[in-house]
Write an enzyme that holds these catalytic residues in place. Structure first.
Site, short mmCIF file in Angstrom:
data_model
loop_
_atom_site.label_atom_id
_atom_site.label_comp_id
_atom_site.label_asym_id
_atom_site.label_seq_id
_atom_site.Cartn_x
_atom_site.Cartn_y
_atom_site.Cartn_z
N SER A 57 0.83 -1.21 0.00
CA SER A 57 0.00 0.00 0.00
C SER A 57 0.86 1.26 0.00
O SER A 57 0.43 2.32 -0.44
CB SER A 57 -0.94 0.01 1.21
OG SER A 57 -0.18 -0.02 2.40
N ASP B 22 -2.50 -8.47 3.22
CA ASP B 22 -2.82 -7.41 4.17
C ASP B 22 -2.94 -8.06 5.56
O ASP B 22 -3.71 -9.01 5.73
CB ASP B 22 -4.16 -6.78 3.76
CG ASP B 22 -4.45 -5.50 4.50
OD1 ASP B 22 -4.03 -5.38 5.67
OD2 ASP B 22 -5.10 -4.61 3.90
N SER C 183 6.86 4.70 18.42
CA SER C 183 7.36 6.01 18.00
C SER C 183 7.53 6.93 19.20
O SER C 183 6.78 6.84 20.18
CB SER C 183 6.33 6.60 17.03
OG SER C 183 6.55 7.97 16.86
N THR D 72 6.53 9.62 19.22
CA THR D 72 5.30 10.42 19.23
C THR D 72 4.51 10.15 20.53
O THR D 72 3.74 11.00 20.97
CB THR D 72 4.46 10.12 17.98
OG1 THR D 72 3.48 11.12 17.83
CG2 THR D 72 3.76 8.79 18.02
N TYR E 111 -3.10 8.68 14.23
CA TYR E 111 -1.90 7.86 14.01
C TYR E 111 -1.15 7.65 15.32
O TYR E 111 -0.82 6.52 15.70
CB TYR E 111 -0.98 8.51 12.97
CG TYR E 111 0.43 7.99 13.07
CD1 TYR E 111 0.76 6.74 12.57
CD2 TYR E 111 1.43 8.73 13.72
CE1 TYR E 111 2.04 6.23 12.71
CE2 TYR E 111 2.70 8.24 13.87
CZ TYR E 111 3.00 6.99 13.36
OH TYR E 111 4.27 6.49 13.52
N LYS F 256 -0.35 4.15 17.94
CA LYS F 256 0.91 3.66 18.52
C LYS F 256 0.75 3.50 20.04
O LYS F 256 1.23 2.53 20.61
CB LYS F 256 2.06 4.62 18.19
CG LYS F 256 2.46 4.61 16.71
CD LYS F 256 2.96 3.24 16.28
CE LYS F 256 3.14 3.13 14.78
NZ LYS F 256 3.39 1.76 14.30
N ASP G 74 2.76 19.97 15.35
CA ASP G 74 4.19 19.70 15.47
C ASP G 74 4.67 19.84 16.92
O ASP G 74 4.26 20.76 17.64
CB ASP G 74 5.01 20.67 14.60
CG ASP G 74 5.50 20.01 13.32
OD1 ASP G 74 5.55 18.76 13.28
OD2 ASP G 74 5.82 20.75 12.37
N1 UFG Z 1 9.32 19.87 8.30
C1 UFG Z 1 9.42 21.02 7.56
N2 UFG Z 1 9.04 20.98 6.24
C2 UFG Z 1 8.58 19.84 5.66
C3 UFG Z 1 8.49 18.66 6.44
C4 UFG Z 1 8.86 18.72 7.77
O1 UFG Z 1 9.82 22.08 8.06
O2 UFG Z 1 8.26 19.87 4.47
C5 UFG Z 1 9.73 19.91 9.71
C6 UFG Z 1 8.61 19.59 10.68
O3 UFG Z 1 7.89 20.74 11.00
C7 UFG Z 1 9.38 19.02 11.85
C8 UFG Z 1 10.59 18.34 11.21
O4 UFG Z 1 10.69 18.91 9.92
O5 UFG Z 1 9.85 20.05 12.64
C9 UFG Z 1 10.42 16.85 11.08
O6 UFG Z 1 9.20 16.58 10.45
P1 UFG Z 1 8.82 15.12 9.92
O7 UFG Z 1 7.45 15.20 9.33
O8 UFG Z 1 9.90 14.58 9.08
O9 UFG Z 1 8.83 14.25 11.27
P2 UFG Z 1 7.94 14.41 12.58
O10 UFG Z 1 8.93 14.50 13.70
O11 UFG Z 1 6.94 15.46 12.49
O12 UFG Z 1 7.14 13.07 12.55
C10 UFG Z 1 7.84 11.86 12.49
C11 UFG Z 1 7.02 10.82 11.75
C12 UFG Z 1 5.80 10.48 12.50
C13 UFG Z 1 6.10 10.16 13.90
C14 UFG Z 1 6.92 11.26 14.53
C15 UFG Z 1 7.35 10.94 15.91
O13 UFG Z 1 6.65 11.30 10.49
O14 UFG Z 1 5.24 9.35 11.89
O15 UFG Z 1 8.09 11.46 13.76
O16 UFG Z 1 7.86 9.68 15.91
F1 UFG Z 1 4.96 10.05 14.63
#
Ligand code: UFG
Length: 343
Positions: free
Chosen positions: A35, A59, A126, A128, A151, A155, A301
């Protein structure tokens, strides 16, 4: 040779873990419904390891298909359960899809394990679950905060389901829950890596796609946070380091070294880096520009989070090894390889 069932084994973290398992002499059976991944990942795994793992397009939500599949392979020693939906934004729009995919598949596996006399279970969790921790770096004992998305909730609930099942102690299960921080980068061969469908949600794929020209501009979500440069801070860990921790976790259970029937480990480096630091380092080590602009904060965030990995370092005997420079080089090498494949 011990046999490991890897659900979600063609995905990003799954595929890198399959490589490490094969390199360490495990036999691997991959289950994935494709998927959010591509069957060609198997070619990459084969190129790196010389072994093409068994693959079943199933699946995990389908109990009967899973039951038959496990029968077919027989004698599975451990399960590593990666298969899950993981886009935070999508989970807000389609909560039931997330609860169904992530929780039904988990329950199916936990129910099937005693049926097939499988005792060892590794779960992808995570950081998270900590939300915005009050104390940094965050240890495994930090309180679990209310989830900010369906999501994240899957977890948390997933961890609780495992905990209750283990402590009911009816089936002699053992489990290790691994709480990932932010995995980035790709295998050194650049044969496998992160392959997001459509517009990437995560930072690194967006950075590499912008650097190569697929995206015009990276948006940096906020520079008014309470951090040194105003952008958010995360603990970015090389995906291969993360993958290796799974092999250690499986071995630990198979060799009877677990201290408890349920153990929880943070998988991070212990180092927090801001979004702007990541962009700057990426540009420096790869000698490529990443056009970006500062935009509004992204809803939901976390401001800053990084791991205290001491428990994993000392008890699991695992430590993240790669530098962030090497990790960012590997991410770029993978993007370049993808571009070559298309041409
Ligand atoms: N960011 C940007 N621009 C983008 C994408 C992200 O500035 O285009 C920033 C976000 O604001 C954040 C950092 O980059 O500050 C990291 O963002 P990610 O989306 O890469 O990662 P996250 O920490 O938000 O989330 C990740 C996973 C989730 C998980 C989380 C905690 O995507 O699945 O870590 O484990 F839940």
């Amino acid at each position: 040779m011990s046999k490991v069932l890897v659900t979600g084994g063609t995905g990003y973290i799954g595929s890198h873990t399959v490589v490490e398992l094969i390199n360490e002499g495990f036999e691997v059976v991959i289950v994935d419904n494709l998927s959010n991944s591509n069957v060609e990942v198997l070619n990459g795994i084969e190129k790196i390891t010389g072994v093409r793992p068994a693959f079943e397009n199933i699946d995990c939500v389908d109990y009967v298909a899973m039951d038959n599949m496990i029968d077919k392979y027989g004698n599975i020693d451990a399960v590593i359960h990666f298969a899950a939906s993981k886009a935070v934004g999508e989970s807000v729009e389609k909560p039931l899809l997330y609860y169904r995919n992530n929780l039904v598949s988990l329950i199916n596996l936990l129910q099937l394990m005693p049926v097939h006399k499988i005792k060892h279970f590794v779960f992808s969790s995570s950081c998270t679950v900590y939300g915005q921790p009050d104390i940094l770096p965050v240890t495994e004992n930090a309180p679990i905060k209310p989830a900010l998305s369906p999501y994240g909730n899957t977890k948390q609930i997933g961890e609780e389901i495992i905990r209750d099942t283990i402590y009911a102690n009816t089936n002699n299960y053992q489990s290790i829950i691994l709480r990932y921080f932010n995995p980035i980068g790709a295998h050194v061969s650049a044969e496998i890596g992160e392959l997001p469908n459509g517009v990437p949600n995560n930072l690194l794929p967006f950075v590499t796609q912008t650097a190569i020209g697929i995206r015009k501009q990276l948006q940096v979500f906020g520079n008014d946070y309470d951090t040194p440069d105003g952008s958010c801070i995360r603990d970015y860990i090389h995906v291969v380091d993360l993958a290796k921790a799974h092999v250690v976790a499986v071995r630990r259970m198979l060799e009877g070294k677990s201290k408890d029937s349920l153990e929880v480990f943070n998988l991070g480096t212990g180092r927090g880096l801001s979004v702007l630091e990541i962009i700057k380092t990426f540009e420096e080590v790869n000698q490529v520009k990443v056009p970006y602009k500062i935009v509004n904060r992204r809803e939901g965030d976390i401001e800053k989070v990084w791991a205290d990995p001491t428990y994993a370092n000392e008890v699991l005997g695992w430590k993240a090894q790669e530098t962030v420079e090497e990790t960012l080089r590997s991410a770029w090498a993978w993007e370049l390889n993808l571009a070559n494949r298309k041409n």
